[in-house]
Design an enzyme around this catalytic site. Structure first.
Site, PDB file in Angstrom:
ATOM      1  N   SER A 230      31.972  50.810  60.587  1.00 24.32           N
ATOM      2  CA  SER A 230      32.240  51.630  61.954  1.00 24.32           C
ATOM      3  C   SER A 230      32.311  50.555  63.090  1.00 24.32           C
ATOM      4  O   SER A 230      31.532  49.604  63.039  1.00 24.32           O
ATOM      5  CB  SER A 230      30.991  52.523  62.205  1.00 24.32           C
ATOM      6  OG  SER A 230      30.056  52.091  62.683  1.00 24.32           O
ATOM      7  N   ASP A 231      33.123  50.918  64.165  1.00 25.12           N
ATOM      8  CA  ASP A 231      32.751  50.214  65.306  1.00 25.12           C
ATOM      9  C   ASP A 231      31.511  50.680  65.853  1.00 25.12           C
ATOM     10  O   ASP A 231      30.883  51.720  65.375  1.00 25.12           O
ATOM     11  CB  ASP A 231      33.850  50.718  66.512  1.00 25.12           C
ATOM     12  CG  ASP A 231      34.160  49.435  67.486  1.00 25.12           C
ATOM     13  OD1 ASP A 231      33.274  48.760  67.678  1.00 25.12           O
ATOM     14  OD2 ASP A 231      35.186  49.674  68.184  1.00 25.12           O
ATOM     15  N   TRP A 232      30.906  49.869  66.843  1.00 28.05           N
ATOM     16  CA  TRP A 232      29.327  50.082  67.075  1.00 28.05           C
ATOM     17  C   TRP A 232      29.319  51.600  67.785  1.00 28.05           C
ATOM     18  O   TRP A 232      29.817  51.682  69.014  1.00 28.05           O
ATOM     19  CB  TRP A 232      29.315  49.085  68.095  1.00 28.05           C
ATOM     20  CG  TRP A 232      28.493  47.845  67.295  1.00 28.05           C
ATOM     21  CD1 TRP A 232      27.272  47.389  67.838  1.00 28.05           C
ATOM     22  CD2 TRP A 232      28.998  47.205  66.234  1.00 28.05           C
ATOM     23  NE1 TRP A 232      27.058  46.304  66.752  1.00 28.05           N
ATOM     24  CE2 TRP A 232      28.074  46.242  65.848  1.00 28.05           C
ATOM     25  CE3 TRP A 232      30.138  47.179  65.249  1.00 28.05           C
ATOM     26  CZ2 TRP A 232      28.128  45.319  64.877  1.00 28.05           C
ATOM     27  CZ3 TRP A 232      30.145  46.437  64.219  1.00 28.05           C
ATOM     28  CH2 TRP A 232      29.255  45.455  64.017  1.00 28.05           C
ATOM     29  N   GLY A 233      28.870  52.346  67.182  1.00 26.16           N
ATOM     30  CA  GLY A 233      28.457  53.771  67.670  1.00 26.16           C
ATOM     31  C   GLY A 233      29.636  54.852  67.373  1.00 26.16           C
ATOM     32  O   GLY A 233      29.664  55.772  68.273  1.00 26.16           O
ATOM     33  N   ALA A 234      30.552  54.689  66.528  1.00 28.17           N
ATOM     34  CA  ALA A 234      31.825  55.450  66.354  1.00 28.17           C
ATOM     35  C   ALA A 234      31.420  56.328  65.359  1.00 28.17           C
ATOM     36  O   ALA A 234      32.243  57.284  65.031  1.00 28.17           O
ATOM     37  CB  ALA A 234      32.943  54.558  65.771  1.00 28.17           C
TER      38      ALA A 234
END
Length: 757
Positions: A230-234
């Site tokens: 994931s992108d960071w916090g996605a």
């Protein structure tokens, strides 16, 4: 080293397996010490390493280790040089090995839908072919060092505003032709070890839990073999994400989402085999790095020199009237602007590199005679200082030539927000206008991460687009300005005259839903189709020498399914300096089977030539080079007929044309019904006979009762044959029934039989 990962996974507890699917902290993956699984580190970025040991963040707020900032993708894409980008990847891979980083979080291949996107400086192009080829080369280079890449942001992440919640509303054809191909090319050609999913929703479903995107397309169709992070916090719903094909959540969720996975397995709502598969995919990449770990020195000085070379190969010369460039050693030259001593060479946010040194153009010019400097305006704010301006105007007036270094302060564009306009700071535009009044010989050098409006462009004799050039940008600029290097970059994006010209202008930056109403007409596909005036077209760039194109040939005149087409052309350096030319190949569909762009880039090669030298450049095309995505068959389709091969120096500078025929073995399915028009029947060979039959009945009906034509009456000339045909062609065939010319059941039977063919 052979490892039995399935055996290793069988020894892990459920909690350990769930834990492998999320980060240990901000940058590290979890390990399992008792089983010999190490905790590895990943790091940004696409154009240099941003390794943070503590106080971690993903917006470039805290310091990272000293490293080399190479030119970001906005500039390196302008090289149109696969070999150069592969070497860039090798260099980044070596630095990653030297600093013990297992995965580099890049490249970023999102399409430049609008000049306003805050992260455009990280992205290669408005064109998916160029973006895909560039990314594939970079990935190949990095991974040759057994360091992973994470191609991002998958997919349709084209704005920063509300990026973590907005839904990109994109039709299937547009998604396949514009927003997915760069990822597809990179996956098929270079197999990135990881893919990073984007924050946004796609047609209402978060990318992080989208099985169509992460499994059907990425794995089943393209054959992706690595893992998705994931992108960071996605992550929105961790369990649904895991089911959809999201293996690794970053950063750590502090055990919260790990517990959700454990609970889902225990309650039977998540098959443990899905979890095991995810862990295996992650461990496969972990041990690819571990088993090939190589202790090596960090060669910062050498890499700084290479960063300079990348910039030199990529900087674009846009104007050179009266051969104002290159500058001569005996000329008095005034260098003006805050960027002369403090260049803006990278963007803000997660990709921000802590450069171990930066070479400004003033540093590079040290010791040179006949040069003067005035700040004129600040590099980091928009304030018109009368004293600074007066100094700049005075030295410009006294010089033979003035070189103004203009551009965007970092606060104008960064990850996390989009620009509101395309303007340069007003203080810069104002000073440029004042200098125009006292100095006719002006060159502007731009430092910017995306397109800017240039209201003064017609008053410039010279214009250099340096974009964001990496930490060695100053030496590269000096070498190009003084002719030590012949510029050879070309634009990887169209530079529009004003923001309102952009095809996404009316629907960019919306909040909950972003409608991609321009469809496939993005960038030059739009500007060229509309024949719209632009500041500078896609693929454009000048040189200090000249090139001629001749003798275009194809190895066949007709191409069929499964075949390839070889296209070759001679390119000659007709000037008196060594130089490099970027030869572009576009394909134009002349079949009119569907509305398409006027032309699309399908090949490019960069060729180096001495004065008077000729080289033959060869391209290979296949069916995909001619195809568009048909939503009828959910596959790529090229209609039989005529296509043009365009050999070009830019999208607006077509030098040679060759016509070929394509013979398709595919047949699009028929979807005939009573509201199908007569024209649609007549345009397809399979239905033309029925169309002629029905048109004959209509012609007889309108020509006279019982098929007998009446004598012309006054006013008949108001309806011409052409007008009558036009009316008939757009008429739904149900009218043949309603006019009593055909039995409805009989017609439906005929349509049904044709649909089954």
């Amino acid at each position: 080293m052979e490892r039995n990962l399935k055996e290793l996974i069988s020894q892990m507890t459920l909690e350990e397996k769930a834990g492998m699917c999320s980060g240990l902290d901000f940058w590290h993956l979890k390990g399992v010490e008792r089983l010999g699984i190490p905790s590895l580190m990943v790091s940004d970025g696409p154009h240099g390493l941003r390794k943070q040991d503590d106080k971690a963040d993903h917006l470039g707020i805290n310091d990272s280790i000293k490293a080399v900032c190479f030119p970001p993708a906005v500039l390196s894409a302008c090289s149109f040089d696969r070999e150069l980008l592969e070497i860039l990847g090798e260099t980044v891979g070596d630095e990653a090995q030297a600093t013990d980083l297992s995965v580099v979080l890049g490249p970023a291949v999102n399409i430049k839908r609008s000049p306003l996107c805050g992260r455009n400086f990280e992205y290669y192009s408005e064109d998916p072919y160029l973006a895909g080829e560039s990314a594939a080369a970079f990935i190949k280079g990095v991974q040759s060092r057994h360091v992973g890449t994470s191609i991002k942001h998958f997919a349709a992440n084209n704005q920063e505003f509300n990026r973590m919640s907005a839904s990109s509303e994109v039709d299937e054809r547009t998604m396949r032709e514009i927003y997915l191909p760069a990822f597809e090319t990179a996956v098929k050609k270079s197999q990135p070890y990881t893919v990073m999913c984007s924050y946004n929703k796609i047609n209402g479903t978060y990318a992080s839990e989208n099985p169509w995107l992460l499994t059907k397309v990425l794995r089943d169709e393209w054959g992706f073999e690595g893992y998705v992070m994931s992108d960071w916090g996605a992550v929105n719903d961790r369990v649904e994400g895991l089911k959809a094909g999201l293996e690794l959540e970053m950063p750590s969720s502090n055990g919260i989402n790990d517990a959700e996975i454990v609970k889902a397995v225990q309650e039977g709502t998540l098959d443990e085999a899905v979890l095991d598969r995810a862990v295996e995919r992650i461990l496969n990449i972990v041990f690819e790095y571990v088993d090939n770990r190589k202790e090596q020195p960090l060669t910062l000085e050498e890499d700084h020199e290479f960063a300079q070379k990348v910039a030199e190969e990529s900087i674009v010369l846009l104007k050179n009237e009266e051969a104002i460039l290159p500058l001569k050693e005996n000329e008095a030259v005034a260098f003006i602007g805050g960027f002369v001593k403090n260049p803006r060479y990278q963007g803000g946010g997660s990709s921000h590199v802590n450069s171990f040194k930066v070479t400004s153009v003033w540093d590079a010019l040290e010791g040179k005679e006949h040069i003067t400097y005035a700040e004129g305006f600040s590099a980091d704010k928009d304030v018109y200082d009368e004293k600074l301006a007066a100094e700049a105007i005075e030295i410009a007036k006294q010089a033979d030539k003035a070189v103004i270094f203009a551009g965007l302060p970092e606060s104008f564009e960064s990850e996390g927000y989009d620009r509101k306009h395309m303007h340069l700071p007003e203080c810069q535009n104002k000073l440029i206008e004042e200098i125009i009044k006292v100095q006719p010989n002006i060159i502007v050098v731009l430092h910017n991460g995306s397109a800017v409006e240039m209201p003064w462009v017609n008053d410039m004799k010279g214009l250099v687009e340096a974009y964001l050039g990496g930490q060695a940008v100053g030496q590269a600029e000096a070498n190009i300005l003084y002719g030590n290097v012949n510029p050879s970059g070309k634009l990887a994006e169209t530079l529009p005259i004003k923001l309102e010209d952009n095809p996404s202008y009316l629907n960019f930056g919306d909040g909950d839903k972003v409608e991609y109403n321009e469809g496939v007409f993005v960038g030059y596909r739009y500007y060229d189709k509309k024949k719209m005036e632009v500041a500078f077209p896609f693929g454009y760039g000048l040189s200090y020498t000249t090139f001629a194109y001749s003798n275009v040939k194809t190895d066949k005149d007709t191409l069929t399914e499964g075949g390839t087409l070889q296209v070759s052309v001679d390119v000659t350096n007709t000037g008196d300096k060594y130089g490099k030319e970027i030869v572009q190949l576009y394909v134009a569909d002349k079949t009119e089977a569907i509305r398409r762009p006027e032309k699309e880039l399908k090949g490019f090669e960069k060729v180096a030539l001495n004065p008077g030298e000729t080289k033959r450049v060869t391209f290979t095309l296949d069916k995909r080079s001619f195809a568009w995505y048909s939503t009828d068959i959910h596959d790529w389709y090229a209609a039989s007929g005529t296509y043009e091969i365009l050999i070009a120096a830019s999208s607006r500078d077509i030098r040679l044309t060759k016509t070929i025929q394509w013979e398709s073995a595919q047949i699009l399915p028929l979807h005939l019904h009573l509201n199908t028009t007569l024209g649609e029947l007549l345009s397809d060979e399979r239905t033309k006979a029925l169309g002629k039959e029905l048109k004959g009945k209509l012609d007889s009906f309108f020509g006279g009762l019982d098929g007998e034509a009446n004598e012309p009456t006054e006013g008949d000339e108001a309806v011409s044959d052409d007008m009558g045909d036009a009316i008939a062609f757009s008429m739904p065939i149900r009218n043949v029934v309603s006019f009593g010319l055909c039995d409805k059941e009989e017609l439906l039977k005929q349509l049904d039989e044709l649909n089954k063919r």
